[in-house]
Write a protein that holds these residues in place. Structure first.
Motif, PDB file in Angstrom:
ATOM      1  N   ARG A   6       0.864  -1.183   0.000  1.00 37.50           N
ATOM      2  CA  ARG A   6       0.000   0.000   0.000  1.00 37.50           C
ATOM      3  C   ARG A   6       0.903   1.236   0.000  1.00 37.50           C
ATOM      4  NH1 ARG A   6      -5.266   0.330   0.016  1.00 37.50           N
ATOM      5  NH2 ARG A   6      -6.212   2.273   0.729  1.00 37.50           N
ATOM      6  N   ALA A   8       1.263   5.535  -0.355  1.00 41.71           N
ATOM      7  CA  ALA A   8       0.643   6.869  -0.277  1.00 41.71           C
ATOM      8  C   ALA A   8       1.657   7.905  -0.727  1.00 41.71           C
ATOM      9  CB  ALA A   8       0.195   7.157   1.150  1.00 41.71           C
ATOM     10  N   GLU A  37      -1.042  -0.857  -4.249  1.00 41.59           N
ATOM     11  CA  GLU A  37      -2.395  -0.334  -4.154  1.00 41.59           C
ATOM     12  C   GLU A  37      -2.231   1.091  -3.636  1.00 41.59           C
ATOM     13  OE1 GLU A  37      -6.448  -1.890  -1.961  1.00 41.59           O
ATOM     14  OE2 GLU A  37      -4.605  -3.028  -1.860  1.00 41.59           O
ATOM     15  N   ASP A  39      -3.008   4.388  -1.703  1.00 38.58           N
ATOM     16  CA  ASP A  39      -3.747   5.005  -0.610  1.00 38.58           C
ATOM     17  C   ASP A  39      -3.846   6.494  -0.961  1.00 38.58           C
ATOM     18  OD1 ASP A  39      -4.520   4.209   2.421  1.00 38.58           O
ATOM     19  OD2 ASP A  39      -3.722   6.238   2.407  1.00 38.58           O
ATOM     20  N   ARG A  40      -3.731   7.386   0.020  1.00 36.24           N
ATOM     21  CA  ARG A  40      -3.807   8.813  -0.285  1.00 36.24           C
ATOM     22  C   ARG A  40      -2.795   9.184  -1.367  1.00 36.24           C
ATOM     23  NH1 ARG A  40      -3.326  14.376   3.235  1.00 36.24           N
ATOM     24  NH2 ARG A  40      -2.386  15.525   1.531  1.00 36.24           N
ATOM     25  N   ILE A  46      -7.696  10.805  -2.600  1.00 41.13           N
ATOM     26  CA  ILE A  46      -8.002  10.452  -1.204  1.00 41.13           C
ATOM     27  C   ILE A  46      -7.290  11.469  -0.311  1.00 41.13           C
ATOM     28  CG2 ILE A  46      -7.671   8.717   0.609  1.00 41.13           C
ATOM     29  CD1 ILE A  46      -7.843   6.563  -1.564  1.00 41.13           C
ATOM     30  N   VAL A  49      -4.424   9.741   4.986  1.00 39.07           N
ATOM     31  CA  VAL A  49      -3.560   8.581   4.783  1.00 39.07           C
ATOM     32  C   VAL A  49      -3.948   7.462   5.750  1.00 39.07           C
ATOM     33  CG1 VAL A  49      -1.761   9.546   6.299  1.00 39.07           C
ATOM     34  CG2 VAL A  49      -1.153   7.828   4.601  1.00 39.07           C
ATOM     35  N   GLY A  50      -4.052   6.239   5.208  1.00 39.85           N
ATOM     36  CA  GLY A  50      -4.334   5.073   6.047  1.00 39.85           C
ATOM     37  C   GLY A  50      -3.041   4.331   6.361  1.00 39.85           C
ATOM     38  N   GLU A  51      -3.163   3.119   6.880  1.00 38.20           N
ATOM     39  CA  GLU A  51      -1.960   2.331   7.181  1.00 38.20           C
ATOM     40  C   GLU A  51      -1.295   1.924   5.871  1.00 38.20           C
ATOM     41  OE1 GLU A  51      -0.740   2.028  10.232  1.00 38.20           O
ATOM     42  OE2 GLU A  51      -2.439   3.311  10.764  1.00 38.20           O
ATOM     43  N   CYS A  52      -0.034   2.282   5.707  1.00 37.44           N
ATOM     44  CA  CYS A  52       0.652   2.059   4.426  1.00 37.44           C
ATOM     45  C   CYS A  52       2.020   1.414   4.635  1.00 37.44           C
ATOM     46  CB  CYS A  52       0.869   3.390   3.705  1.00 37.44           C
ATOM     47  SG  CYS A  52      -0.625   4.053   3.003  1.00 37.44           S
ATOM     48  N   HIS A  76       1.677   6.647   9.909  1.00 39.88           N
ATOM     49  CA  HIS A  76       0.951   5.596   9.202  1.00 39.88           C
ATOM     50  C   HIS A  76       1.781   4.801   8.201  1.00 39.88           C
ATOM     51  CE1 HIS A  76      -2.471   8.028  10.692  1.00 39.88           C
ATOM     52  NE2 HIS A  76      -3.034   6.847  10.800  1.00 39.88           N
ATOM     53  N   CYS A  77       2.986   5.284   7.871  1.00 39.23           N
ATOM     54  CA  CYS A  77       3.771   4.599   6.831  1.00 39.23           C
ATOM     55  C   CYS A  77       4.981   3.908   7.457  1.00 39.23           C
ATOM     56  CB  CYS A  77       4.254   5.589   5.771  1.00 39.23           C
ATOM     57  SG  CYS A  77       2.901   6.447   4.952  1.00 39.23           S
TER      58      CYS A  77
END
Ligand code: SF4
Length: 179
Positions: A6, A8, A37, A39-40, A46, A49-52, A76-77
């Motif tokens: 993931r 971002a 994939e 994310d932000r 988006i 930011v989610g868990e990346c 989150h990264c």
């Protein structure tokens, strides 16, 4: 990182040139979407930011919102990458650093050439400017630095595929040499 990762990305005080260079990987973007994939990112708009696995930061840190976004990415990264001269050392935005913020604002909005209705913007929704523009590593820990203004699409591809596939990062000197 053998699975799809993931990813971002964000642009802080930057010109989006590094993001545009990212797109210079051209048709390899089809290979990239097999590996990652998003994310932000500006690609999908988006906003949070989610868990990346990987976060890529373009641009220096010039205002309070930049600080907030950068800290959010760090939280989150797992791996955080500074991409481009502005993120790595302040770059073009840091050219304001020899001057006071007051001098910069007055030159931009009051005394500069061709200004009509001189007025320094003060909408409360505008993020507060910092006195100086900072490279991102002065605000959070950065795991990798990819210099250039911007780094080429090939350089980004070399770096990113090695990172994603868990190979040693081996960017040729000619890919990061800018004399
Ligand atoms: Fe733009 Fe260059 Fe800064 Fe990238 S490093 S954001 S291309 S000015």
């Amino acid at each position: 990182m053998a699975e799809k990762i993931r990813l971002a990305t964000a642009s802080l005080a930057g010109c989006f040139g590094c993001h545009m260079s990212f797109l210079d990987i051209d048709e390899r973007i089809l290979q990239l979407v097999e590996l990652v994939e998003f994310d932000r990112s500006p690609i999908n708009d988006i906003k949070t930011v989610g868990e990346c696995d990987v976060g890529i930061i373009e641009g220096g840190v010039g205002n309070a919102e930049n600080v907030e976004v950068l800290r959010d990415f760090r939280r989150h990264c797992k791996v955080l990458v500074a991409i481009g001269a502005c993120a790595v050392n302040g770059g073009v935005p840091a050219m304001r650093n020899p001057f006071t913020l007051k001098e910069c604002l007055e030159e931009s909005y009051i005394h500069g050439k061709g200004i009509e209705n001189p007025q320094i913007p003060d909408d409360p929704e505008l993020p507060m400017l910092l006195d100086k523009v900072h490279p991102v590593h002065e605000v959070v820990k950065i795991d990798y630095f990819l210099p250039g203004c911007p780094p080429s699409g090939d350089t980004i591809w070399t770096f990113l595929t090695a990172l994603i596939e868990g190979r040693p990062i081996d960017v040729a000197y000619t890919q990061i040499q800018y004399d």
